[in-house]
Structure formats: structure tokens, C-alpha cells
Design a protein around this motif. Structure first.
Motif, PDB file in Angstrom:
ATOM      1  N   ARG A  28      -9.693  18.582  49.262  1.00 43.79           N
ATOM      2  CA  ARG A  28     -10.970  17.869  49.229  1.00 43.79           C
ATOM      3  C   ARG A  28     -11.369  17.486  50.651  1.00 43.79           C
ATOM      4  O   ARG A  28     -10.541  17.543  51.571  1.00 43.79           O
ATOM      5  CB  ARG A  28     -10.841  16.607  48.367  1.00 43.79           C
ATOM      6  CG  ARG A  28     -10.440  16.884  46.921  1.00 43.79           C
ATOM      7  CD  ARG A  28      -9.959  15.624  46.236  1.00 43.79           C
ATOM      8  NE  ARG A  28      -8.750  15.089  46.861  1.00 43.79           N
ATOM      9  CZ  ARG A  28      -8.164  13.960  46.497  1.00 43.79           C
ATOM     10  NH1 ARG A  28      -8.667  13.229  45.513  1.00 43.79           N
ATOM     11  NH2 ARG A  28      -7.063  13.554  47.125  1.00 43.79           N
ATOM     12  N   THR A  29     -12.612  17.062  50.823  1.00 44.08           N
ATOM     13  CA  THR A  29     -13.086  16.653  52.153  1.00 44.08           C
ATOM     14  C   THR A  29     -12.211  15.548  52.722  1.00 44.08           C
ATOM     15  O   THR A  29     -11.805  15.592  53.892  1.00 44.08           O
ATOM     16  CB  THR A  29     -14.548  16.163  52.075  1.00 44.08           C
ATOM     17  OG1 THR A  29     -15.365  17.208  51.549  1.00 44.08           O
ATOM     18  CG2 THR A  29     -15.069  15.763  53.443  1.00 44.08           C
ATOM     19  N   ARG A  30     -11.892  14.547  51.911  1.00 47.43           N
ATOM     20  CA  ARG A  30     -11.106  13.413  52.430  1.00 47.43           C
ATOM     21  C   ARG A  30      -9.687  13.822  52.782  1.00 47.43           C
ATOM     22  O   ARG A  30      -9.072  13.244  53.681  1.00 47.43           O
ATOM     23  CB  ARG A  30     -11.116  12.261  51.433  1.00 47.43           C
ATOM     24  CG  ARG A  30     -10.470  12.558  50.092  1.00 47.43           C
ATOM     25  CD  ARG A  30     -10.659  11.386  49.158  1.00 47.43           C
ATOM     26  NE  ARG A  30     -10.129  11.630  47.835  1.00 47.43           N
ATOM     27  CZ  ARG A  30     -10.336  10.809  46.809  1.00 47.43           C
ATOM     28  NH1 ARG A  30     -11.044   9.712  46.972  1.00 47.43           N
ATOM     29  NH2 ARG A  30      -9.830  11.091  45.629  1.00 47.43           N
ATOM     30  N   ASP A  31      -9.155  14.831  52.082  1.00 48.51           N
ATOM     31  CA  ASP A  31      -7.819  15.341  52.436  1.00 48.51           C
ATOM     32  C   ASP A  31      -7.854  15.980  53.821  1.00 48.51           C
ATOM     33  O   ASP A  31      -6.977  15.739  54.657  1.00 48.51           O
ATOM     34  CB  ASP A  31      -7.353  16.383  51.420  1.00 48.51           C
ATOM     35  CG  ASP A  31      -7.208  15.826  50.013  1.00 48.51           C
ATOM     36  OD1 ASP A  31      -6.803  14.660  49.887  1.00 48.51           O
ATOM     37  OD2 ASP A  31      -7.509  16.559  49.055  1.00 48.51           O
ATOM     38  N   GLN A  78     -16.299  26.981  47.659  1.00 50.70           N
ATOM     39  CA  GLN A  78     -16.357  25.680  46.987  1.00 50.70           C
ATOM     40  C   GLN A  78     -15.986  25.830  45.527  1.00 50.70           C
ATOM     41  O   GLN A  78     -16.290  26.839  44.901  1.00 50.70           O
ATOM     42  CB  GLN A  78     -17.775  25.098  47.054  1.00 50.70           C
ATOM     43  CG  GLN A  78     -18.133  24.442  48.344  1.00 50.70           C
ATOM     44  CD  GLN A  78     -19.525  23.852  48.281  1.00 50.70           C
ATOM     45  OE1 GLN A  78     -20.404  24.289  49.009  1.00 50.70           O
ATOM     46  NE2 GLN A  78     -19.727  22.871  47.425  1.00 50.70           N
ATOM     47  N   ARG A  80     -15.354  23.155  41.789  1.00 49.44           N
ATOM     48  CA  ARG A  80     -15.575  21.833  41.225  1.00 49.44           C
ATOM     49  C   ARG A  80     -14.346  21.417  40.429  1.00 49.44           C
ATOM     50  O   ARG A  80     -13.905  22.125  39.535  1.00 49.44           O
ATOM     51  CB  ARG A  80     -16.805  21.843  40.317  1.00 49.44           C
ATOM     52  CG  ARG A  80     -17.244  20.470  39.838  1.00 49.44           C
ATOM     53  CD  ARG A  80     -17.739  19.600  40.957  1.00 49.44           C
ATOM     54  NE  ARG A  80     -18.926  20.136  41.608  1.00 49.44           N
ATOM     55  CZ  ARG A  80     -19.494  19.608  42.674  1.00 49.44           C
ATOM     56  NH1 ARG A  80     -18.968  18.536  43.241  1.00 49.44           N
ATOM     57  NH2 ARG A  80     -20.570  20.153  43.204  1.00 49.44           N
ATOM     58  N   ASN A  83     -12.747  16.150  37.796  1.00 53.53           N
ATOM     59  CA  ASN A  83     -13.341  14.815  37.975  1.00 53.53           C
ATOM     60  C   ASN A  83     -14.640  14.849  38.776  1.00 53.53           C
ATOM     61  O   ASN A  83     -15.181  13.814  39.138  1.00 53.53           O
ATOM     62  CB  ASN A  83     -12.337  13.874  38.659  1.00 53.53           C
ATOM     63  CG  ASN A  83     -12.096  14.228  40.110  1.00 53.53           C
ATOM     64  OD1 ASN A  83     -12.475  15.314  40.580  1.00 53.53           O
ATOM     65  ND2 ASN A  83     -11.458  13.330  40.842  1.00 53.53           N
ATOM     66  N   SER A  85     -15.007  16.215  41.814  1.00 53.04           N
ATOM     67  CA  SER A  85     -14.775  16.382  43.245  1.00 53.04           C
ATOM     68  C   SER A  85     -15.047  17.828  43.666  1.00 53.04           C
ATOM     69  O   SER A  85     -14.855  18.754  42.883  1.00 53.04           O
ATOM     70  CB  SER A  85     -13.330  16.046  43.613  1.00 53.04           C
ATOM     71  OG  SER A  85     -13.022  14.709  43.328  1.00 53.04           O
ATOM     72  N   THR A  86     -15.488  17.985  44.898  1.00 56.95           N
ATOM     73  CA  THR A  86     -15.666  19.321  45.461  1.00 56.95           C
ATOM     74  C   THR A  86     -14.376  19.745  46.151  1.00 56.95           C
ATOM     75  O   THR A  86     -13.807  18.996  46.941  1.00 56.95           O
ATOM     76  CB  THR A  86     -16.816  19.345  46.479  1.00 56.95           C
ATOM     77  OG1 THR A  86     -18.026  18.924  45.826  1.00 56.95           O
ATOM     78  CG2 THR A  86     -17.032  20.746  47.036  1.00 56.95           C
ATOM     79  N   LEU A  87     -13.924  20.942  45.826  1.00 57.92           N
ATOM     80  CA  LEU A  87     -12.708  21.489  46.412  1.00 57.92           C
ATOM     81  C   LEU A  87     -13.075  22.650  47.321  1.00 57.92           C
ATOM     82  O   LEU A  87     -14.034  23.387  47.059  1.00 57.92           O
ATOM     83  CB  LEU A  87     -11.757  21.988  45.321  1.00 57.92           C
ATOM     84  CG  LEU A  87     -11.406  21.009  44.203  1.00 57.92           C
ATOM     85  CD1 LEU A  87     -10.509  21.698  43.182  1.00 57.92           C
ATOM     86  CD2 LEU A  87     -10.742  19.767  44.764  1.00 57.92           C
ATOM     87  N   ARG A 121      -4.707  16.610  38.987  1.00 55.20           N
ATOM     88  CA  ARG A 121      -4.204  15.302  39.437  1.00 55.20           C
ATOM     89  C   ARG A 121      -2.825  15.444  40.084  1.00 55.20           C
ATOM     90  O   ARG A 121      -2.534  14.816  41.092  1.00 55.20           O
ATOM     91  CB  ARG A 121      -4.141  14.344  38.228  1.00 55.20           C
ATOM     92  CG  ARG A 121      -3.893  12.914  38.633  1.00 55.20           C
ATOM     93  CD  ARG A 121      -5.105  12.338  39.351  1.00 55.20           C
ATOM     94  NE  ARG A 121      -4.750  11.120  40.077  1.00 55.20           N
ATOM     95  CZ  ARG A 121      -4.935  10.965  41.377  1.00 55.20           C
ATOM     96  NH1 ARG A 121      -5.443  11.935  42.101  1.00 55.20           N
ATOM     97  NH2 ARG A 121      -4.600   9.840  41.964  1.00 55.20           N
ATOM     98  N   CYS A 124      -3.286  16.910  43.531  1.00 58.74           N
ATOM     99  CA  CYS A 124      -3.877  15.917  44.443  1.00 58.74           C
ATOM    100  C   CYS A 124      -2.818  14.959  44.982  1.00 58.74           C
ATOM    101  O   CYS A 124      -2.770  14.673  46.188  1.00 58.74           O
ATOM    102  CB  CYS A 124      -4.967  15.112  43.731  1.00 58.74           C
ATOM    103  SG  CYS A 124      -6.558  15.923  43.658  1.00 58.74           S
TER     104      CYS A 124
END
Length: 202
Positions: A28-31, A78, A80, A83, A85-87, A121, A124
Motif C-alpha cells: 500500500r502507499t503507506r507501506d 493497481q 483493490r 477493505n 485499500s489501493t495495492l 489481512r 498486511c
């Protein structure tokens, strides 16, 4: 000290993001912000904290800009998550770019198509633990790398078993499992038997 050219910085960021996607499969972006835009510790800890490494807002903005650029160049795909989130994963062109640098990368198109909520999950959490360990200075094998046999246990694992994340910190190896629930008595018995067998392999 000479300031680095902005285009060179952008190329470095692009390469680091693509290499991260190669190592993890999808992120994900935050990762990516936590992994690529934070300073990694130089001193190796005696043990990993096993905690996520949250990225500051500035790092997330940099990750967003870089991913936008990579999407425009069709180097990333990309997907989805369950949940919402964009992957992000490697596109064919992104994999080829890494291959030219000597990295045996493959496209991640099949990794972002279909998976269950529990699998998402689980991955993640494993990715967050692995990223935290990398930032803290540990040597880490990600869940994706382990599934490909790119770790000390290879394809067969150790005593027939593979971890979700494997780390080396301060001369100690850390075998990390991500569990959804407590183990029952039977599971604990099997775990103890495996530990006994793994000790013989070590």
C-alpha cells in the motif's frame, strides 16, 4: 556539499519503490512511505520490536507522487483490496526495468487480482512487521521472498515449515508467524514436535 539533481532523486525513488514491490509482491502507499522514505537504522538492534513503522505525512506525500509517476509510465499496476485499500504491484515494464539492473523480477499482476479478506489481512501484518524490521536495521526475508524460496530455508523450509517473516538481528535469527487466533492443545503439540525437529536441522 553538492545538492543532488531533482531528476536523479526521482529516478532513485522510482527504483527503490519498484525494488520494494519486487521484494514484497504488493504494498500500500503507506507501506512504501514507511519503507522508502524513512532513514534506516545503522546500528543493528539485539531484537526486532515487531511493531509497524508509521510514516510521517511528508513521506506519504512523496510516495503518492512517486506512485503517480510510475503509474503514468505504466511501471506499476493497481489493485483493490477487500477493505478498499489501493495495492500496487510490478507491471511488466517495471519488472523489465529491474531485470536490466540484474534483479530477477517478475510482474505482480496475478498478486493483486483475487484474494480473501483473511489472506489480505495476514499479508498486511506480515509486511508491516517486515518493514519495521528493515527500518530498525535487521536483515529481513519477506513473506513473498520466503514463498519463492529466497531465504535461508529455501523452497523446502526448515523441517518442512516456512515462517511468515524471517529476520536476523544482533546475531540471532527470528522466526515470525502471524496468527489469527490462539493455538489449541493439538496445535501446540505439533509446534513442539516441529521445534524439536527444527533443532536437529539447525
Amino acid at each position: 556539499m553538492t545538492k543532488k539533481d531533482g531528476r536523479a532523486v526521482a529516478r532513485d525513488n522510482d527504483f527503490r519503490v519498484l525494488r520494494a514491490l519486487h521484494r514484497f509482491g504488493w504494498l500500500r502507499t503507506r507501506d512504501l512511505a514507511a519503507l522508502v522514505w524513512q532513514v534506516w537504522a545503522r546500528e543493528v538492534p539485539s531484537a526486532p520490536s515487531l511493531k509497524p513503522s508509521p510514516a510521517p505525512p511528508s513521506a506519504i506525500r512523496m510516495a503518492q507522487r512517486t506512485l503517480c509517476r510510475l503509474r503514468g509510465r505504466r511501471l506499476v499496476l493497481q489493485g483493490r483490496a477487500p477493505n478498499g485499500s489501493t495495492l500496487y504491484a510490478l507491471a511488466e515494464a517495471g519488472a523489465r526495468l529491474l531485470q536490466r539492473a540484474g534483479i530477477a523480477a517478475t510482474t505482480g499482476k496475478d498478486l493483486v487480482r483475487h484474494f480473501s479478506v483473511s489472506h489480505f489481512r495476514h499479508r498486511c501484518i506480515a509486511n508491516e512487521i517486515a518493514i519495521g524490521g528493515i527500518v530498525e536495521g535487521c536483515r529481513v526475508a519477506t513473506e513473498r521472498e520466503i514463498s519463492q524460496g529466497l531465504w535461508i530455508g529455501g523452497q523446502k523450509g526448515i523441517a518442512g515449515k516456512k515462517p511468515d517473516v524471517f529476520m536476523r538481528c544482533g546475531g540471532t535469527a527470528w522466526w515470525i508467524e502471524v496468527e489469527r487466533s490462539r493455538k489449541n492443545a493439538g496445535d501446540y503439540s505439533r509446534l513442539l514436535r516441529w521445534l524439536h525437529d527444527a533443532g536437529k536441522d539447525a
